[in-house]
Design an enzyme around this catalytic site. Structure first.
Site, PDB file in Angstrom:
ATOM      1  N   HIS A  56     -21.048 -13.111   3.480  1.00 30.75           N
ATOM      2  CA  HIS A  56     -21.722 -11.937   2.915  1.00 30.75           C
ATOM      3  C   HIS A  56     -21.058 -10.613   3.286  1.00 30.75           C
ATOM      4  O   HIS A  56     -21.270  -9.608   2.591  1.00 30.75           O
ATOM      5  CB  HIS A  56     -23.193 -11.910   3.342  1.00 30.75           C
ATOM      6  CG  HIS A  56     -23.436 -11.331   4.705  1.00 30.75           C
ATOM      7  ND1 HIS A  56     -23.188 -12.035   5.868  1.00 30.75           N
ATOM      8  CD2 HIS A  56     -23.866 -10.101   5.078  1.00 30.75           C
ATOM      9  CE1 HIS A  56     -23.472 -11.259   6.895  1.00 30.75           C
ATOM     10  NE2 HIS A  56     -23.884 -10.082   6.459  1.00 30.75           N
ATOM     11  N   ASP A  84     -29.842 -10.647   7.551  1.00 30.57           N
ATOM     12  CA  ASP A  84     -28.785  -9.648   7.652  1.00 30.57           C
ATOM     13  C   ASP A  84     -29.144  -8.499   8.600  1.00 30.57           C
ATOM     14  O   ASP A  84     -28.276  -7.975   9.297  1.00 30.57           O
ATOM     15  CB  ASP A  84     -28.483  -9.097   6.255  1.00 30.57           C
ATOM     16  CG  ASP A  84     -27.266  -8.183   6.234  1.00 30.57           C
ATOM     17  OD1 ASP A  84     -26.372  -8.368   7.071  1.00 30.57           O
ATOM     18  OD2 ASP A  84     -27.216  -7.293   5.357  1.00 30.57           O
ATOM     19  N   HIS A 106     -19.381  -5.004  11.913  1.00 35.30           N
ATOM     20  CA  HIS A 106     -19.189  -5.888  10.764  1.00 35.30           C
ATOM     21  C   HIS A 106     -17.959  -6.774  10.964  1.00 35.30           C
ATOM     22  O   HIS A 106     -16.921  -6.598  10.314  1.00 35.30           O
ATOM     23  CB  HIS A 106     -19.074  -5.073   9.472  1.00 35.30           C
ATOM     24  CG  HIS A 106     -20.373  -4.485   9.025  1.00 35.30           C
ATOM     25  ND1 HIS A 106     -20.729  -3.176   9.232  1.00 35.30           N
ATOM     26  CD2 HIS A 106     -21.430  -5.066   8.392  1.00 35.30           C
ATOM     27  CE1 HIS A 106     -21.934  -2.951   8.729  1.00 35.30           C
ATOM     28  NE2 HIS A 106     -22.391  -4.077   8.221  1.00 35.30           N
TER      29      HIS A 106
END
Length: 816
Positions: free
Chosen positions: A584, A713, A544
């Site tokens: 996001h 995603d 991430h």
């Protein structure tokens, strides 16, 4: 009515003798033969008799009566072993059937539901004994059947029984045609495993009684871990069964109205094996306290030790609540009289055939009561309107339809309308851990150790931020030449930009889509905004980080160029999607929501353990953007347009939270895929207005945007193989690091299979693709037409499956 409804009472069959016995061996009767003894040649036949003796079986305080054992022998041909078992059945007064083929065996079992099935496993050339066993086990009524495999006597080493157990056999019998050996085996089976299964069947009647009881019942283990609560308990205290089972009693909130030493007094009593009864205040889920008369009984089990505690509770002076509890038990806990097997009412799917067999006494009164309660509600949500319509339809419906609608109402009143019920996948620990880790908000058990996001300093860079697209260094520009292709290599861009791919790719994509023009902001402001957003991603995260954000931005831009997507979305939707993709996961700590909730982090407390990270990403993105005019890309927008854009961005970021995954996918399929498919079937593309109304309705545009960012995603399994492998390694490392930290801090381990010493990465990828990816991308492909992605997905799945078949745990096969 006198016996447990789940006990199958078979049709009485008298002993065969004389001419009947001869007929049973005629050519027309060779596949399945009914015996009451077919002894081997030379052995005397027992006298024929029509008498049936029932065996009395004590099961706790229950007295059960069992029919003579029904045995099915499956032998391809008659031999001394089959004759030995036939003689043993005759001697034991068991009812015996013989089948020569798997087909006739299955047909015979479906007709008679035998207690014991003995299958010849010695000669694979005749039939596959394990396949037959699996076929029998696939029949619901075989749950309490004992199946035995007759195997060859081993020549050398003893073989493992695990293949037999995996196929569904209970035990094996090493071939021994001695008739007394066969007789003794049958007696041991009858008094051991068969009788145990007979008692378990009777246990279904006990569960039915518990489910229909008007009193709240709770069963815990000796360690006071909740094992069972009945529907009345759920109704009175407001909890769902799944919220309680597996938790320790001390984890359930307690009422402050009890005396301080009351719990200590209760525990002191019941731990001595004594029953406790008295008044106790329980705390309902909504925080209210309710006074109850409580009886707690210790249950003594193996070794004379306490193995369970049974608590029976009923409210004091609260007839209204008891009535409501009764109504719920009647409405939700009815038992299928035909099958008479206890079923979890939340896991059963709607089966009209089964509802028609239910008892209907009092159902009309129940429907009138239900109608009155619903019509008295002053606030009517859409789901309430649906329930009202169904209730109205029940009033004039035939009983079978009304009963079926009762089941529909039961399903509609659950909270997890869109989450599938796990079947066999639930038995896979990789799937189980992924679902638990990604779709829950932790165990709600705070350890006292607070996990706080560290203050993040911008990532130092030796690469100057470009003034404009024209200032991008040639080597970076070269890596972005094919950025409009799905096979674009984000890892190359990551290396070329020294882990700052988001700023460079963002500038190019935003320029291609005219984002600055839409927002009426200078390119320099957009460049500063991208720079500060990227600086707030954690480059120390293996997955991430800003490279993942750039990857999602790339996928989002790719999807926005698909014709069906362009027909559905407006320019403001496209801009919202690109910005949402960029932000996001901003400031993601490299840990899951469950971890943060379990650790009692400040963010989890701030967002009430609900969509913690997604709420933080959206909020922080707007804080970063609006606090400095130099990077405020929204400052020149008209107020109403800004509010619309802001709402769309927030909605898309929140859609990436996995607890609502199946809700988003199911809504997309039912609101968009299915209507479009119906229009195409009825008239091709001729009805353009109808297609347009489906694509452009405000509700459906929201669903398209949610589906778009969700697919972007988690699109890694649809990338080219090398990229798929790279991302799989990165996410696994991040999960490994979380497991390591959970162990260090003494927190609950959210995903135990992600232990770096034991984890199978191929298995985890297979589970993720099976459970989350396949259905979602099937739906998205049907809408957006993405054959190249689906081909990559198929290739990647085969790659992981190949590694798993070789029992490999690594990302790649070993080098030869």
């Amino acid at each position: 009515m006198g016996c447990a409804s789940s006990i199958h009472i078979s049709e009485r069959v008298g002993y065969q003798s004389g001419k009947e016995s001869e007929d049973s061996h005629s050519p027309q009767q060779t596949n399945t033969t009914q015996h009451q003894g077919n002894p081997a040649s030379g052995l005397p036949l027992k006298p024929t008799s029509c008498k049936t003796t029932l065996t009395e079986v004590q099961f706790g305080p229950m007295k059960l009566f069992k029919d003579p054992l029904q045995v099915l022998l499956v032998f391809a041909k008659e031999d001394s072993q089959s004759n030995g078992f036939c003689w043993a059945c005759e001697k034991a007064n068991f009812r015996c059937s013989t089948a020569r083929t798997p087909e006739s065996a299955l047909e015979c079992f479906l007709e008679k539901h035998h207690d014991l099935v003995i299958i010849d496993h010695r000669h694979s050339r005749h039939f596959d004994a394990e396949a037959l066993c699996r076929s029998i086990r696939a029949v619901n009524s075989s749950e309490n059947t004992v199946i035995v495999a007759v195997v060859k006597r081993p020549d050398r080493e003893e073989a493992s029984v695990m293949p037999l157990i995996n196929a569904g056999f209970n035990r094996r019998y090493v071939e021994n045609a001695n008739m007394m050996a066969c007789y003794n085996e049958l007696l041991q089976l009858e008094h051991g495993e068969v009788r145990a299964q007979f008692k378990l069947r009777a246990g279904n009647a006990i569960f039915t009684a518990l489910e229909q009881s008007q009193e709240a019942i709770e069963i815990t283990s000796e360690d006071q871990v909740i094992q069972y609560v009945n529907p009345a308990y759920e109704s009175i205290l407001g909890y769902q069964r799944g919220e309680l089972i597996g938790k320790e009693i001390k984890e359930v909130p307690k009422s402050e109205k009890n005396k301080p030493d009351l719990l200590e007094t209760i525990n002191s009593c019941i731990r001595k094996g004594k029953e406790w009864q008295g008044i106790y205040y329980a705390k309902k889920k909504n925080g209210d306290s309710i006074q109850q008369n409580v009886k707690i009984t210790p249950v003594i089990g193996q070794g004379g030790k306490i193995r369970h505690y049974v608590s029976i509770n009923w409210p004091l002076n609260d007839n209204n609540k008891i009535d409501k509890s009764t109504e719920r038990v009647q409405a939700e806990s009815q038992t299928d009289v035909q099958s008479s097997k206890h079923k979890d009412r939340r896991k059963g799917s709607l089966d009209v055939r089964s509802t028609t067999s239910r008892g209907s006494d009092g159902s009309s009164q129940r429907r009138h009561s239900s109608m009155a309660r619903i019509h008295s509600m002053t606030i009517e949500a859409p789901i309430t309107k649906v329930i009202n319509i169904i209730n109205a339809a029940q009033e004039s419906s035939p009983m079978p339809v009304a009963e079926a609608l009762d089941r529909v109402l039961e399903i509609l009143r659950t909270t997890e309308l869109y989450s599938p019920q796990l079947g066999t996948k639930d038995e896979d620990p990789h799937t189980n851990d992924l679902v638990g880790g990604l779709m829950t908000d932790g165990l709600r058990r705070l350890s006292g150790n607070e996990y706080i996001l560290s203050t993040k300093q911008p990532h130092p860079s030796h690469l100057a931020t470009p003034l404009s697209l024209n200032d991008i260094p040639p080597r970076i520009a070269a890596t972005m030449e094919n950025e409009d292709s799905w096979d674009f290599d984000i890892v190359n861009l990551e290396a070329a930009t020294m882990k700052r791919p988001l700023t460079y790719l963002g500038m190019k994509i935003f320029s291609r889509f005219g984002v600055c023009e839409f927002l009426n902001c200078p390119e320099a402001t957009m460049r500063s905004w991208l720079h500060v957003i990227e600086a707030n991603y954690h480059s120390s995260n293996s997955y991430h980080n800003s490279s993942h954000a750039a990857d999602v931005l790339h996928a989002t831009a790719y999807f926005l160029c698909k014709e069906r997507v362009k027909q559905s979305l407006d320019p403001i939707d496209e801009v919202a999607a690109l910005i949402a993709a960029t932000v996001h996961d901003v400031d993601h700590p490299g840990r899951t929501n469950s971890f943060l909730c379990n650790a009692g982090s400040e963010l989890a407390i701030l967002y009430n353990d609900t969509a913690v990270l997604e709420s933080h990403h959206a909020a922080l993105a707007f804080q970063i953007t609006t606090r400095d005019d130099k990077c405020n890309v929204f400052k020149n927008m008209e107020r109403n347009e800004y509010r619309t854009l802001r709402q769309a961005i927030i909605d898309m970021v929140l859609a990436t939270e996995m607890t609502k995954h199946f809700e988003h996918v199911n809504k997309f399929v039912n609101s968009i895929n299915k209507p479009l498919a119906a229009l195409e079937e009825n008239g091709g593309n001729s009805d353009e207005e109808s297609v347009k109304s489906v694509l452009t309705s405000p509700e459906n545009r929201i669903l398209v945007k949610r589906m778009l960012i969700k697919c972007a995603d988690i699109s890694n399994p649809c990338r080219p193989l090398e990229l798929c492998i790279e991302w799989a390694g990165r996410i696994s490392e991040e999960y490994f690091a979380q497991t390591d930290e959970e162990k260090r801090q003494g927190l609950p381990v959210v995903m135990p299979v992600f232990d770096r010493n034991t984890c199978s990465i191929p298995k985890s990828q297979i589970s993720f693709i099976d459970y989350f990816i396949t259905d979602m991308f099937d739906a998205w492909d049907a809408f957006a037409d993405l054959p190249n992605l689906m081909q990559h997905l198929d290739n990647n799945f085969k790659y992981w499956k190949g590694l798993d078949d070789r029992k490999l745990h690594s990302l790649r096969p070993p080098t030869e």
